[in-house]
Write a protein that holds these residues in place. Structure first.
Motif, PDB file in Angstrom:
ATOM      1  N   ARG A 193       0.832  -1.208   0.000  1.00  0.00           N
ATOM      2  CA  ARG A 193       0.000   0.000   0.000  1.00  0.00           C
ATOM      3  C   ARG A 193       0.869   1.260   0.000  1.00  0.00           C
ATOM      4  O   ARG A 193       0.665   2.166  -0.810  1.00  0.00           O
ATOM      5  CB  ARG A 193      -0.933  -0.018   1.213  1.00  0.00           C
ATOM      6  N   THR A 194       1.850   1.309   0.869  1.00  0.00           N
ATOM      7  CA  THR A 194       2.727   2.485   0.975  1.00  0.00           C
ATOM      8  C   THR A 194       3.497   2.722  -0.319  1.00  0.00           C
ATOM      9  O   THR A 194       3.566   3.851  -0.818  1.00  0.00           O
ATOM     10  CB  THR A 194       3.702   2.311   2.154  1.00  0.00           C
ATOM     11  N   LYS A 195       4.069   1.672  -0.876  1.00  0.00           N
ATOM     12  CA  LYS A 195       4.888   1.827  -2.079  1.00  0.00           C
ATOM     13  C   LYS A 195       4.056   2.255  -3.282  1.00  0.00           C
ATOM     14  O   LYS A 195       4.498   3.071  -4.090  1.00  0.00           O
ATOM     15  CB  LYS A 195       5.653   0.542  -2.367  1.00  0.00           C
ATOM     16  N   LEU A 196       2.848   1.717  -3.414  1.00  0.00           N
ATOM     17  CA  LEU A 196       1.993   2.128  -4.532  1.00  0.00           C
ATOM     18  C   LEU A 196       1.533   3.570  -4.363  1.00  0.00           C
ATOM     19  O   LEU A 196       1.457   4.316  -5.335  1.00  0.00           O
ATOM     20  CB  LEU A 196       0.806   1.177  -4.688  1.00  0.00           C
ATOM     21  N   GLU A 197       1.228   3.967  -3.136  1.00  0.00           N
ATOM     22  CA  GLU A 197       0.829   5.359  -2.888  1.00  0.00           C
ATOM     23  C   GLU A 197       1.964   6.310  -3.230  1.00  0.00           C
ATOM     24  O   GLU A 197       1.754   7.351  -3.849  1.00  0.00           O
ATOM     25  CB  GLU A 197       0.390   5.533  -1.433  1.00  0.00           C
ATOM     26  N   GLN A 198       3.188   5.961  -2.837  1.00  0.00           N
ATOM     27  CA  GLN A 198       4.335   6.830  -3.096  1.00  0.00           C
ATOM     28  C   GLN A 198       4.686   6.879  -4.580  1.00  0.00           C
ATOM     29  O   GLN A 198       5.006   7.940  -5.111  1.00  0.00           O
ATOM     30  CB  GLN A 198       5.545   6.357  -2.290  1.00  0.00           C
ATOM     31  N   ALA A 199       4.634   5.736  -5.254  1.00  0.00           N
ATOM     32  CA  ALA A 199       5.077   5.672  -6.650  1.00  0.00           C
ATOM     33  C   ALA A 199       4.052   6.220  -7.630  1.00  0.00           C
ATOM     34  O   ALA A 199       4.423   6.797  -8.655  1.00  0.00           O
ATOM     35  CB  ALA A 199       5.413   4.226  -7.016  1.00  0.00           C
ATOM     36  N   LEU A 200       2.761   6.039  -7.337  1.00  0.00           N
ATOM     37  CA  LEU A 200       1.737   6.336  -8.338  1.00  0.00           C
ATOM     38  C   LEU A 200       0.726   7.398  -7.923  1.00  0.00           C
ATOM     39  O   LEU A 200      -0.124   7.771  -8.728  1.00  0.00           O
ATOM     40  CB  LEU A 200       1.002   5.046  -8.720  1.00  0.00           C
ATOM     41  N   SER A 201       0.777   7.882  -6.709  1.00  0.00           N
ATOM     42  CA  SER A 201      -0.194   8.865  -6.215  1.00  0.00           C
ATOM     43  C   SER A 201      -1.607   8.530  -6.687  1.00  0.00           C
ATOM     44  O   SER A 201      -2.254   9.318  -7.365  1.00  0.00           O
ATOM     45  CB  SER A 201       0.189  10.273  -6.688  1.00  0.00           C
TER      46      SER A 201
END
Length: 133
Positions: A33-41
């Motif tokens: 969840r964190t990585k997708l939020e950071q990478a793709l907004s």
């Protein structure tokens, strides 16, 4: 109409529950969840741990389904979108995550069909145990 659509999309972000609906989110799910939020907004990020439907120990974090809605996907092919997700989750895909089903859509595509797909039931085992020649 645009504003109401954005409000609807904003309300959909992070609505999915962790760990197959138990309400508790495991460390792998949290990292995804964190990585997708950071990478793709993403405007919408729905993540489902489907590990419980597979032949894995209880509490496993090995099988996931994700819907990511991001304007970053505009003009990209489905393959290019999936590559962005895979790049963001390279560590998880190299380790604990065995399967990741991805729905990578633009905001307009999500408005047309705002549903997280469901996976077919796990057949488990090899072709030999499924009775397939």
């Amino acid at each position: 109409r645009l504003v109401s659509g954005l409000v609807y999309l904003a309300g959909r972000v992070c609505l999915s529950q962790g760990s197959a609906g138990s309400g508790a989110m495991g460390p792998v799910e949290a990292a995804i969840r964190t990585k997708l939020e950071q990478a793709l907004s993403p405007e919408v990020l729905e993540l489902r741990n489907e590990s419980g439907g597979h032949a894995v120990p209880p509490g496993s974090e090995t099988h996931f389904r994700v819907a990511v809605v991001s304007s970053r996907f505009e003009g990209l092919s489905p393959l290019q979108r999936h590559r962005l997700v895979h790049t963001a989750l390279a560590e998880e895909l190299a380790g604990p995550v065995h399967a990741l089903a991805i729905q990578a859509r633009t905001p307009a595509q999500w408005r047309e069909n705002p549903e997280l797909d469901t996976s077919p039931p796990c057949l488990g085992g090899s072709k030999k145990t499924r009775g397939t020649p």
